[in-house]
Scaffold this motif. Structure first.
Motif, PDB file in Angstrom:
ATOM      1  N   TYR A   1       0.840  -1.204   0.000  1.00 11.90           N
ATOM      2  CA  TYR A   1       0.000   0.000   0.000  1.00 11.90           C
ATOM      3  C   TYR A   1       0.869   1.246   0.000  1.00 11.90           C
ATOM      4  O   TYR A   1       1.794   1.362   0.808  1.00 11.90           O
ATOM      5  CB  TYR A   1      -0.880  -0.029   1.252  1.00 11.90           C
ATOM      6  CG  TYR A   1      -1.735   1.191   1.480  1.00 11.90           C
ATOM      7  CD1 TYR A   1      -2.982   1.311   0.890  1.00 11.90           C
ATOM      8  CD2 TYR A   1      -1.302   2.216   2.329  1.00 11.90           C
ATOM      9  CE1 TYR A   1      -3.780   2.419   1.116  1.00 11.90           C
ATOM     10  CE2 TYR A   1      -2.090   3.331   2.565  1.00 11.90           C
ATOM     11  CZ  TYR A   1      -3.335   3.426   1.952  1.00 11.90           C
ATOM     12  OH  TYR A   1      -4.124   4.533   2.185  1.00 11.90           O
TER      13      TYR A   1
ATOM     14  N   ARG B   1       0.380   5.491  -0.141  1.00 11.74           N
ATOM     15  CA  ARG B   1      -0.536   6.635  -0.189  1.00 11.74           C
ATOM     16  C   ARG B   1       0.171   7.790  -0.880  1.00 11.74           C
ATOM     17  O   ARG B   1       1.296   8.124  -0.512  1.00 11.74           O
ATOM     18  CB  ARG B   1      -0.955   7.037   1.227  1.00 11.74           C
ATOM     19  CG  ARG B   1      -2.054   8.078   1.243  1.00 11.74           C
ATOM     20  CD  ARG B   1      -2.439   8.434   2.666  1.00 11.74           C
ATOM     21  NE  ARG B   1      -2.987   7.290   3.368  1.00 11.74           N
ATOM     22  CZ  ARG B   1      -2.887   7.113   4.681  1.00 11.74           C
ATOM     23  NH1 ARG B   1      -2.244   7.970   5.431  1.00 11.74           N
ATOM     24  NH2 ARG B   1      -3.413   6.039   5.247  1.00 11.74           N
TER      25      ARG B   1
ATOM     26  N   ASP C   1      -2.962   4.550  -3.284  1.00 12.52           N
ATOM     27  CA  ASP C   1      -4.157   5.223  -2.754  1.00 12.52           C
ATOM     28  C   ASP C   1      -4.081   6.721  -3.056  1.00 12.52           C
ATOM     29  O   ASP C   1      -3.324   7.465  -2.428  1.00 12.52           O
ATOM     30  CB  ASP C   1      -4.251   4.985  -1.238  1.00 12.52           C
ATOM     31  CG  ASP C   1      -5.517   5.580  -0.650  1.00 12.52           C
ATOM     32  OD1 ASP C   1      -6.301   6.212  -1.398  1.00 12.52           O
ATOM     33  OD2 ASP C   1      -5.736   5.419   0.569  1.00 12.52           O
TER      34      ASP C   1
ATOM     35  N   GLY D   1      -6.753   8.558  -2.839  1.00 11.46           N
ATOM     36  CA  GLY D   1      -7.994   9.070  -2.236  1.00 11.46           C
ATOM     37  C   GLY D   1      -7.854  10.391  -1.504  1.00 11.46           C
ATOM     38  O   GLY D   1      -8.820  11.120  -1.346  1.00 11.46           O
TER      39      GLY D   1
ATOM     40  N   ARG E   1     -18.475   7.236  -0.280  1.00  7.35           N
ATOM     41  CA  ARG E   1     -17.065   6.900  -0.533  1.00  7.35           C
ATOM     42  C   ARG E   1     -16.730   6.878  -2.024  1.00  7.35           C
ATOM     43  O   ARG E   1     -15.607   7.184  -2.402  1.00  7.35           O
ATOM     44  CB  ARG E   1     -16.720   5.512   0.038  1.00  7.35           C
ATOM     45  CG  ARG E   1     -17.125   5.254   1.471  1.00  7.35           C
ATOM     46  CD  ARG E   1     -16.375   6.021   2.486  1.00  7.35           C
ATOM     47  NE  ARG E   1     -14.946   6.028   2.316  1.00  7.35           N
ATOM     48  CZ  ARG E   1     -14.120   6.683   3.131  1.00  7.35           C
ATOM     49  NH1 ARG E   1     -14.595   7.347   4.170  1.00  7.35           N
ATOM     50  NH2 ARG E   1     -12.824   6.688   2.924  1.00  7.35           N
TER      51      ARG E   1
ATOM     52  N   GLN F   1      -7.138   3.015   4.802  1.00  8.18           N
ATOM     53  CA  GLN F   1      -7.840   4.173   4.230  1.00  8.18           C
ATOM     54  C   GLN F   1      -8.472   5.026   5.334  1.00  8.18           C
ATOM     55  O   GLN F   1      -8.744   6.202   5.121  1.00  8.18           O
ATOM     56  CB  GLN F   1      -8.958   3.719   3.284  1.00  8.18           C
ATOM     57  CG  GLN F   1      -8.510   3.191   1.940  1.00  8.18           C
ATOM     58  CD  GLN F   1      -9.724   2.727   1.141  1.00  8.18           C
ATOM     59  OE1 GLN F   1     -10.294   1.678   1.409  1.00  8.18           O
ATOM     60  NE2 GLN F   1     -10.133   3.522   0.172  1.00  8.18           N
TER      61      GLN F   1
END
Lengths: 271, 150
Positions: free
Chosen positions: A8, A10, A53, A55, A109, B65
């Motif tokens: 993962y 970010r 990610d 997001g 989301r 997240q």
């Protein structure tokens, strides 16, 4: 099920996302809201080894209306689209379509960019952007480029996005002419078995779940432009389509639905 | 990977695998088993929690997240002076039978009432379409949500 093991990362910007995707190649997958990707990972239909990610990246969400164009950041959630007074005034079709995606928890989301990049022919928003004649802005290693919605969807869950490109913005014209979205399903929160989308009083007509991509019903648009009635134009909605067969509907039934839903949508849009 | 999530007002940190779903983080790492898991397909809503004040399916969100977010589970809903009005309404309207869907249903309903004004019965049914109940037929759930929204 639990997703397969995954690394993962970010990232804080679209540029950093492009760099990370470039570094990890096909093993990487971009994660935004995750409302399409995580269910696939749980079923292990998607098994990326690296999640990038994006997001929380800055500058990729929000709605702005300038002149005759509505610009929407790719990370804007369905819920933000649904509740935006500005969007409801400038492009009510898109605001409405966002409000019928999934259920409220999904809409909190899920993102517009994620839905488009996922390129599911059964999804609502890709067909809306297609009917509206939208443009998608993507960033890649060589800078940014624009892709017309009509060129973006290339196959089932496939788009013109390269593996190291990131969708950053969606542009649709201000569109306040007659519109309607007729979504047909049997189960709450489900995808459309077939959906018919009408923008600008019939200038843009798109169909959901009638092919491996969302499609424009160009024969309907042409018939309307030639002066046909809504009913006569809708009769051609399924012409030259080869819709999928699944446990909910076979091809001929989908074609029937396309004709009926297109007629209803045209009538509701005042075409 | 180290994550730090404010859960029911308290910062909780743990070292989790990136693939850990928020639902598993809550249940297995924090022992908050009020959040149920009812399906494998993001359909049932039993795992619904509030993330930064809005409903989210904790089975469709990775714990990483939620790093830095504010999460409320069913355990964090009641205050010092008793049940949250939504919990009280579920109790008074007998809006549950087996109770398995109830934590998610209550959390979704809290978010729904906060998000949408002037809800009527049809709006509640539509707003709870992501939460499945196999016992009640929904009638009393709708009653409870309407009662709590007044």
């Amino acid at each position: 099920m639990i997703p397969a093991a995954v690394d993962y990362l970010r990232v804080e910007s679209a540029e950093a996302a492009v760099a990370a995707l470039g570094e990890h190649g096909d093993e990487a997958k971009l994660l935004a809201g995750g409302q399409s990707l995580i269910p696939l990972m749980r079923l292990r239909l998607a098994t990326p080894t690296v999640l990038v990610d994006v997001g929380r990246a800055t500058g990729l969400s929000g709605i702005s209306v300038g002149g005759d164009t509505v610009s929407i950041g790719a990370l804007t959630t369905h819920s933000s689209l649904e509740h935006s007074a500005e969007l409801a005034a400038a492009c009510p079709l898109l605001a409405h379509v966002a409000s019928v995606v999934g259920d409220p928890a999904v809409r909190h989301r899920g993102t517009l960019g994620g839905s488009l990049a996922h390129a599911d022919p059964a999804s609502d928003l890709p067909a809306a952007v297609l009917a509206l004649g939208g443009t998608l802005v993507v960033s890649g290693p060589g800078g940014s480029r624009e892709i017309a919605a009509t060129d973006f969807f290339t196959g089932f869950l496939e788009s013109d996005l390269a593996a190291d490109e990131v969708l950053t913005e969606v542009r649709v014209p201000v569109s306040t002419g007659g519109w309607s979205y007729q979504k047909f399903n049997r189960r709450a929160q489900d995808w459309a078995i077939v959906g018919a989308m009408v923008a600008e009083g019939g200038a843009g007509v798109a169909l959901v779940n009638m092919a491996s991509t969302p499609i424009r019903a160009s024969s309907v648009e042409a018939a309307l432009a030639g002066g046909a009635s809504a009913a006569d134009a809708a009769a051609g909605a399924a012409d030259s389509t080869e819709p999928p067969t699944d446990n909910q509907a076979d091809g001929p039934y989908r074609q029937h639905l396309a004709r009926v839903l297109t007629r209803r949508a045209l009538e509701a849009a005042g075409a | 990977m180290e994550v730090s999530v404010t859960v029911n007002g308290t910062v909780r940190s743990a070292d989790v695998e990136p693939r850990t779903l928020l639902a598993h983080f809550l249940r297995d790492d924090l022992g908050l088993t009020g959040t149920n898991i009812g399906c494998d397909t993001s359909s049932c809503g039993a795992c619904t929690v509030l993330v930064d004040g809005r409903s989210a399916k904790s089975c469709t969100l990775l714990a990483v997240q939620a790093d830095g977010s504010d999460v409320t589970t069913i355990e964090g809903l009641a205050g010092d002076d008793g049940l949250h009005p939504m919990q009280q309404a579920f109790h008074e309207c007998h809006a549950l039978q087996c109770g398995y869907c109830t934590p998610g249903m209550v959390m979704a309903a809290v978010s729904l009432v906060d998000e949408y004004e002037d809800l009527d019965a049809a709006g509640v049914r539509e707003g709870l379409e992501g939460n499945l109940c196999r016992c009640t037929g929904y009638q009393n759930i709708v009653k409870a949500v309407l009662a709590a929204s007044e």
